[in-house]
Design an enzyme around this catalytic site. Structure first.
Site, PDB file in Angstrom:
ATOM      1  N   SER A 102       0.796  -1.237   0.000  1.00  0.00           N
ATOM      2  CA  SER A 102       0.000   0.000   0.000  1.00  0.00           C
ATOM      3  C   SER A 102       0.820   1.274   0.000  1.00  0.00           C
ATOM      4  CB  SER A 102      -0.939   0.001   1.217  1.00  0.00           C
ATOM      5  OG  SER A 102      -0.215  -0.329   2.389  1.00  0.00           O
ATOM      6  N   ASN A 154       7.590  -8.111   1.014  1.00  0.00           N
ATOM      7  CA  ASN A 154       8.061  -6.744   1.269  1.00  0.00           C
ATOM      8  C   ASN A 154       7.648  -6.226   2.643  1.00  0.00           C
ATOM      9  OD1 ASN A 154       8.705  -3.780   0.534  1.00  0.00           O
ATOM     10  ND2 ASN A 154       6.512  -3.737   0.969  1.00  0.00           N
ATOM     11  N   TYR A 168      16.200  -5.572  14.511  1.00  0.00           N
ATOM     12  CA  TYR A 168      15.764  -5.312  13.129  1.00  0.00           C
ATOM     13  C   TYR A 168      16.791  -5.907  12.161  1.00  0.00           C
ATOM     14  CZ  TYR A 168      14.611  -2.777   8.831  1.00  0.00           C
ATOM     15  OH  TYR A 168      14.295  -2.458   7.527  1.00  0.00           O
ATOM     16  N   ILE A 191      16.030   4.629   2.449  1.00  0.00           N
ATOM     17  CA  ILE A 191      15.092   4.957   1.373  1.00  0.00           C
ATOM     18  C   ILE A 191      14.032   5.893   1.965  1.00  0.00           C
ATOM     19  CG2 ILE A 191      13.422   4.012  -0.287  1.00  0.00           C
ATOM     20  CD1 ILE A 191      16.313   2.994  -0.790  1.00  0.00           C
TER      21      ILE A 191
HETATM   22  P1  NDP Z   1       6.616   1.755   5.096  1.00  0.00           P
HETATM   23  O1  NDP Z   1       6.473   1.820   6.571  1.00  0.00           O
HETATM   24  O2  NDP Z   1       6.706   2.996   4.302  1.00  0.00           O
HETATM   25  O3  NDP Z   1       5.431   0.856   4.487  1.00  0.00           O
HETATM   26  C1  NDP Z   1       5.195  -0.383   5.079  1.00  0.00           C
HETATM   27  C2  NDP Z   1       4.246  -1.195   4.228  1.00  0.00           C
HETATM   28  O4  NDP Z   1       4.166  -2.485   4.822  1.00  0.00           O
HETATM   29  C3  NDP Z   1       2.851  -0.640   4.203  1.00  0.00           C
HETATM   30  O5  NDP Z   1       2.259  -0.993   2.973  1.00  0.00           O
HETATM   31  C4  NDP Z   1       2.181  -1.350   5.365  1.00  0.00           C
HETATM   32  O6  NDP Z   1       0.766  -1.520   5.231  1.00  0.00           O
HETATM   33  C5  NDP Z   1       2.833  -2.703   5.270  1.00  0.00           C
HETATM   34  N1  NDP Z   1       2.871  -3.397   6.545  1.00  0.00           N
HETATM   35  C6  NDP Z   1       3.460  -3.016   7.710  1.00  0.00           C
HETATM   36  N2  NDP Z   1       3.232  -3.929   8.660  1.00  0.00           N
HETATM   37  C7  NDP Z   1       2.485  -4.910   8.075  1.00  0.00           C
HETATM   38  C8  NDP Z   1       1.921  -6.103   8.537  1.00  0.00           C
HETATM   39  N3  NDP Z   1       2.050  -6.491   9.801  1.00  0.00           N
HETATM   40  N4  NDP Z   1       1.194  -6.837   7.656  1.00  0.00           N
HETATM   41  C9  NDP Z   1       1.039  -6.451   6.368  1.00  0.00           C
HETATM   42  N5  NDP Z   1       1.538  -5.329   5.890  1.00  0.00           N
HETATM   43  C10 NDP Z   1       2.262  -4.568   6.725  1.00  0.00           C
HETATM   44  O7  NDP Z   1       7.897   0.825   4.848  1.00  0.00           O
HETATM   45  P2  NDP Z   1       8.978   0.810   3.665  1.00  0.00           P
HETATM   46  O8  NDP Z   1       8.284   0.890   2.363  1.00  0.00           O
HETATM   47  O9  NDP Z   1      10.051   1.743   3.996  1.00  0.00           O
HETATM   48  O10 NDP Z   1       9.572  -0.667   3.877  1.00  0.00           O
HETATM   49  C11 NDP Z   1       9.237  -1.766   3.058  1.00  0.00           C
HETATM   50  C12 NDP Z   1      10.233  -2.871   3.325  1.00  0.00           C
HETATM   51  O11 NDP Z   1      11.554  -2.388   3.029  1.00  0.00           O
HETATM   52  C13 NDP Z   1      10.284  -3.326   4.782  1.00  0.00           C
HETATM   53  O12 NDP Z   1      10.470  -4.719   4.834  1.00  0.00           O
HETATM   54  C14 NDP Z   1      11.494  -2.607   5.349  1.00  0.00           C
HETATM   55  O13 NDP Z   1      12.052  -3.280   6.449  1.00  0.00           O
HETATM   56  C15 NDP Z   1      12.408  -2.621   4.136  1.00  0.00           C
HETATM   57  N6  NDP Z   1      13.454  -1.603   4.187  1.00  0.00           N
HETATM   58  C16 NDP Z   1      13.155  -0.268   4.194  1.00  0.00           C
HETATM   59  C17 NDP Z   1      14.165   0.685   4.230  1.00  0.00           C
HETATM   60  C18 NDP Z   1      13.910   2.155   4.239  1.00  0.00           C
HETATM   61  O14 NDP Z   1      14.882   2.930   4.398  1.00  0.00           O
HETATM   62  N7  NDP Z   1      12.697   2.623   4.064  1.00  0.00           N
HETATM   63  C19 NDP Z   1      15.570   0.269   4.280  1.00  0.00           C
HETATM   64  C20 NDP Z   1      15.771  -1.149   4.269  1.00  0.00           C
HETATM   65  C21 NDP Z   1      14.747  -2.041   4.207  1.00  0.00           C
HETATM   66  P3  NDP Z   1      -0.309  -0.391   5.749  1.00  0.00           P
HETATM   67  O15 NDP Z   1      -0.229   0.715   4.721  1.00  0.00           O
HETATM   68  O16 NDP Z   1      -1.631  -1.067   5.739  1.00  0.00           O
HETATM   69  O17 NDP Z   1       0.146   0.054   7.081  1.00  0.00           O
END
Ligand code: NDP
Length: 244
Positions: free
Chosen positions: A15, A86, A150, A183
Site C-alpha cells: 500500500s 516486502n 531489526y 530509502i
Molecule cells: P513503510 O512503513 O513505508 O510501508 C510499510 C508497508 O508495509 C505498508 O504498505 C504497510 O501496510 C505494510 N505493513 C506493515 N506492517 C504490516 C503487517 N504487519 N502486515 C502487512 N503489511 C504490513 O515501509 P517501507 O516501504 O520503507 O519498507 C518496506 C520494506 O523495506 C520493509 O520490509 C522494510 O524493512 C524494508 N526496508 C526499508 C528501508 C527504508 O529505508 N525505508 C531500508 C531497508 C529495508 P499499511 O499501509 O496497511 O500500514
C-alpha cells in the site's frame, strides 16, 4: 502490452513506500497485482488507482499466522508468478529496555511472516516463479542504537533466501533478496525530519543522496524479468554504495 503480461504478483505491504513502487513497476510491465496491506485501506486504494492492470486488495497482518492463512484461503486456486515479501516494520528495540511484546512483533512480522507466507504460497506458485524478499543492508553490518533486532530479522531473511533458492531450484523457482539502504518512505520520515539525523545519513552516502522507492522497485522488476533467469540465492544491495 508488457513483458509481464499474463503474470500475477502477490506483493505484501503493497500500500505504501517501497511496496507501492514495486506494485507500480510490476503493473507497468503488465503483471496483475494482488496487493496486501495491513491497516491503511485508504493508501491501498490510492495505490490500486495508479495501477494499469487488474488489482485485488487483500487485508491481512503479516505478523499473524491466522491472518496469513485467511488471506490464502480467500485467494482460492489463484495462480501466482511472483511473490514479493516486502511487508516489514522497524521498531526501536534497545538492549536493556525492550519488551517481549516489542520483540515478538518485529520477529513475527519481519521473519515468521515471510516464512509463513512463502509456505502458504508454494502450492499457488507456478513452476519457474520468482520470489523476492526485501531485506536490508542493516542485516549486513553491525548496527548500534536499538537496531540490532531489526538487523537480525533482515539477516535471517537473507539466510532464508539462500536456502529457499536451493530447496526450490527443482521447480525452477528463483529466490533472491533486495537489501535497501536508507530509502525515503514513511518508515524513515521521522528520522529524516531531524536535520542532524539527515546530515548523518547523507555523510554515509557516497552518492550524496537518500534512495527512492522506485530505485528499489526497479531491481525487483529486474529479478522478476527474463534477464534474471539464471540468478538465484543472491542478495543485491540497493544502497548507493553506502554498504559495500
Ligand atoms: P513503510 O512503513 O513505508 O510501508 C510499510 C508497508 O508495509 C505498508 O504498505 C504497510 O501496510 C505494510 N505493513 C506493515 N506492517 C504490516 C503487517 N504487519 N502486515 C502487512 N503489511 C504490513 O515501509 P517501507 O516501504 O520503507 O519498507 C518496506 C520494506 O523495506 C520493509 O520490509 C522494510 O524493512 C524494508 N526496508 C526499508 C528501508 C527504508 O529505508 N525505508 C531500508 C531497508 C529495508 P499499511 O499501509 O496497511 O500500514
Amino acid at each position: 502490452m508488457g513483458p509481464l503480461n499474463g503474470k500475477t504478483a502477490l506483493v505484501t505491504g503493497g500500500s505504501r513506500g517501497i511496496g507501492r513502487a514495486i506494485c507500480q513497476a510490476l503493473a507497468n510491465a503488465g503483471a496483475d497485482i494482488v496487493l496486501n496491506y495491513h491497516s491503511n485501506r485508504a493508501a491501498a486504494e490510492e495505490t490500486a488507482a495508479t495501477l494499469k492492470t487488474k488489482v485485488r486488495l487483500v487485508q491481512a497482518d503479516m505478523g499473524s499466522i491466522h491472518d496469513i492463512e485467511k488471506m490464502f484461503a480467500s485467494l482460492g486456486d489463484l495462480r501466482l508468478d511472483f511473490l514479493i515479501n516486502n511487508a516489514g516494520i522497524w521498531r526501536h528495540t534497545p538492549m536493556g529496555s525492550s519488551t517481549a511484546a516489542g520483540v515478538d512483533e518485529m520477529l513475527n512480522t519481519n521473519l515468521r511472516g515471510p516464512f509463513w507466507v512463502t509456505q502458504c504460497c508454494l502450492p499457488l506458485l507456478n513452476d519457474g516463479a520468482r520470489i523476492v524478499n526485501i531485506s536490508s543492508v542493516a542485516g549486513r553490518i553491525g548496527v548500534a542504537g536499538g537496531r540490532s533486532l531489526y538487523g537480525a530479522t533482515k539477516a535471517a531473511l537473507d539466510s532464508l533466501t539462500k536456502s529457499w533458492a536451493l530447496e526450490l531450484a527443482p521447480r525452477r523457482i528463483l529466490v533472491n533478496s533486495v537489501a535497501p539502504g536508507y530509502i525515503t518512505t514513511d518508515m524513515t520520515s521521522d528520522f529524516f525530519k531531524d536535520p542532524a539525523m539527515l546530515e548523518m545519513a547523507l555523510k554515509r552516502q557516497p552518492m550524496g543522496k537518500i534512495g527512492t522507492p522506485e530505485e528499489v522497485a526497479d531491481v525487483v522488476l529486474f529479478l522478476c524479468s527474463e534477464g534474471a533467469r539464471f540468478v538465484t540465492g543472491q542478495s543485491i544491495n540497493v544502497s548507493g554504495g553506502s554498504v559495500i
